[in-house]
Design a protein around this motif. Sequence first.
Motif, PDB file in Angstrom:
ATOM      1  N   SER A 197     -52.071  23.361 -22.940  1.00  0.00           N
ATOM      2  CA  SER A 197     -53.240  23.044 -23.756  1.00  0.00           C
ATOM      3  C   SER A 197     -54.206  24.221 -23.734  1.00  0.00           C
ATOM      4  O   SER A 197     -54.233  25.018 -22.794  1.00  0.00           O
ATOM      5  CB  SER A 197     -53.940  21.786 -23.228  1.00  0.00           C
ATOM      6  N   SER A 198     -55.009  24.315 -24.778  1.00  0.00           N
ATOM      7  CA  SER A 198     -56.020  25.373 -24.803  1.00  0.00           C
ATOM      8  C   SER A 198     -57.053  25.167 -23.703  1.00  0.00           C
ATOM      9  O   SER A 198     -57.609  26.137 -23.176  1.00  0.00           O
ATOM     10  CB  SER A 198     -56.710  25.400 -26.169  1.00  0.00           C
ATOM     11  N   GLU A 199     -57.275  23.919 -23.319  1.00  0.00           N
ATOM     12  CA  GLU A 199     -58.267  23.640 -22.279  1.00  0.00           C
ATOM     13  C   GLU A 199     -57.827  24.177 -20.926  1.00  0.00           C
ATOM     14  O   GLU A 199     -58.618  24.786 -20.191  1.00  0.00           O
ATOM     15  CB  GLU A 199     -58.531  22.140 -22.188  1.00  0.00           C
ATOM     16  N   GLU A 200     -56.560  23.975 -20.563  1.00  0.00           N
ATOM     17  CA  GLU A 200     -56.115  24.442 -19.254  1.00  0.00           C
ATOM     18  C   GLU A 200     -56.018  25.957 -19.182  1.00  0.00           C
ATOM     19  O   GLU A 200     -56.159  26.531 -18.102  1.00  0.00           O
ATOM     20  CB  GLU A 200     -54.768  23.815 -18.889  1.00  0.00           C
TER      21      GLU A 200
ATOM     22  N   GLY B 125     -60.107  26.904 -21.052  1.00  0.00           N
ATOM     23  CA  GLY B 125     -61.266  26.069 -20.781  1.00  0.00           C
ATOM     24  C   GLY B 125     -61.943  25.516 -22.014  1.00  0.00           C
ATOM     25  O   GLY B 125     -63.086  25.064 -21.943  1.00  0.00           O
ATOM     26  N   ARG B 126     -61.251  25.520 -23.140  1.00  0.00           N
ATOM     27  CA  ARG B 126     -61.821  25.028 -24.392  1.00  0.00           C
ATOM     28  C   ARG B 126     -60.812  24.115 -25.079  1.00  0.00           C
ATOM     29  O   ARG B 126     -59.776  24.566 -25.546  1.00  0.00           O
ATOM     30  CB  ARG B 126     -62.183  26.205 -25.307  1.00  0.00           C
ATOM     31  N   GLY B 127     -61.112  22.834 -25.105  1.00  0.00           N
ATOM     32  CA  GLY B 127     -60.194  21.868 -25.675  1.00  0.00           C
ATOM     33  C   GLY B 127     -60.186  21.901 -27.189  1.00  0.00           C
ATOM     34  O   GLY B 127     -61.243  21.880 -27.823  1.00  0.00           O
TER      35      GLY B 127
END
Length: 390
Positions: free
Chosen positions: A215-218, A221-223
């Motif tokens: 995921s972009s979040e992991e 840091g941006r979901g």
Amino acid sequence: MRVLTFLMVLVAPCAAGALDVRVLVASGPQLTVRLPPPPGPGLTTPLAGPPAPAAPSVPWTVGNRGGKLTLGGQDAGSDVLYVPPSPGSLVEIAGKTYRGGVLLRAVSGGVQGINVVDVEDYLRGVVPAEMPASWPAAALAAQAVIARTYVSARINPALPYDTCATESCQVYRGVPAEKVGTDTAIQATAGQVLAYGDKPAQTYFSSDSGGHTASSEEVWGRGIPYLVAQPDPHSAGGPRAAWRVEASAAKVQAAAERFRVRVGTVRSVGVTLTSASGRVLEVTLTGTSGSGRLSGLQAGDFVRALGAHSTRVRLGGSVGPGQPLVLEGSGAGHGVGLSQYGALGLARANADHRRILSFYYPGTTLEVLADAPGGRGRPVLAAAGVGHAE
């Protein structure tokens, strides 16, 4: 019909294409530029007439004197010179041939050479540089769509150029890179881009997800709703599907010092936290004077500094003279968005490019770039009957 307007203003009057892209392709104290013979004495005079029948032949040595451009050592009287693209035009900048025109800018330390080129011609030098042209048509078509989306979203007339020609943006190699297979894929998807809601999608991609996208979040840091972690069984046949590397004690020590982990002489390293996709989120180092941790982006950068091809990696155990640290992992790159080897696997299983894009960017739609009614150089994103990328 839902419409998204992309602001698109060319760098000078007499714009030619529906969507022209400005690509920084060269910079230096001076540049050599070759152009078709101009109709008049000035380089700023727009070219006119039939398409260039062969490679450009008129050489110009462009320099910078006191913030103004020079041509062959003579003052050009301006800090910007521009030859707009025309149908079939070619330009050679710093020894490389590109389609379209050229914008030259005086900047601190020298000159920038910016290729101004229609987006479809631009893709002809991008897609084969990012994916082997011998791959199946569906995989190439998917790469063409995400490359077109990437650059369309980055056109910004407030900046001196829209994109660069290196891996920091998208690799762009101009005319010498063009291949029949990728040209066909670009033509088959002409104008197609991915959108989410009323905005162009963020079409990140990597070489190989290693069996599970990130995921972009992991990773950053941006979901982003359509950049999710999910199993990816299609990425199974790449050269980095499974790999093993060894990092010497000296390399581990140097990496620890680079990342300012003060533990004395490193004796052991282990992954102490992973993400939902199996990627490193925390690394613990133990040494002669204590232990320390790296987390988040630093943890990923640390394992890459040890030689890991991705952060979907297993490591752990002692390290010392004659005892290297073993890293075993899968995949190559950050793993967010499309996996190129996954696209290859899906294409070999007879998936078309819509199915490939739907898998890697769930919830997006496939749209078409077009001219705004009555507008000049202002592309829009319209549904135009293409529909969901499913």
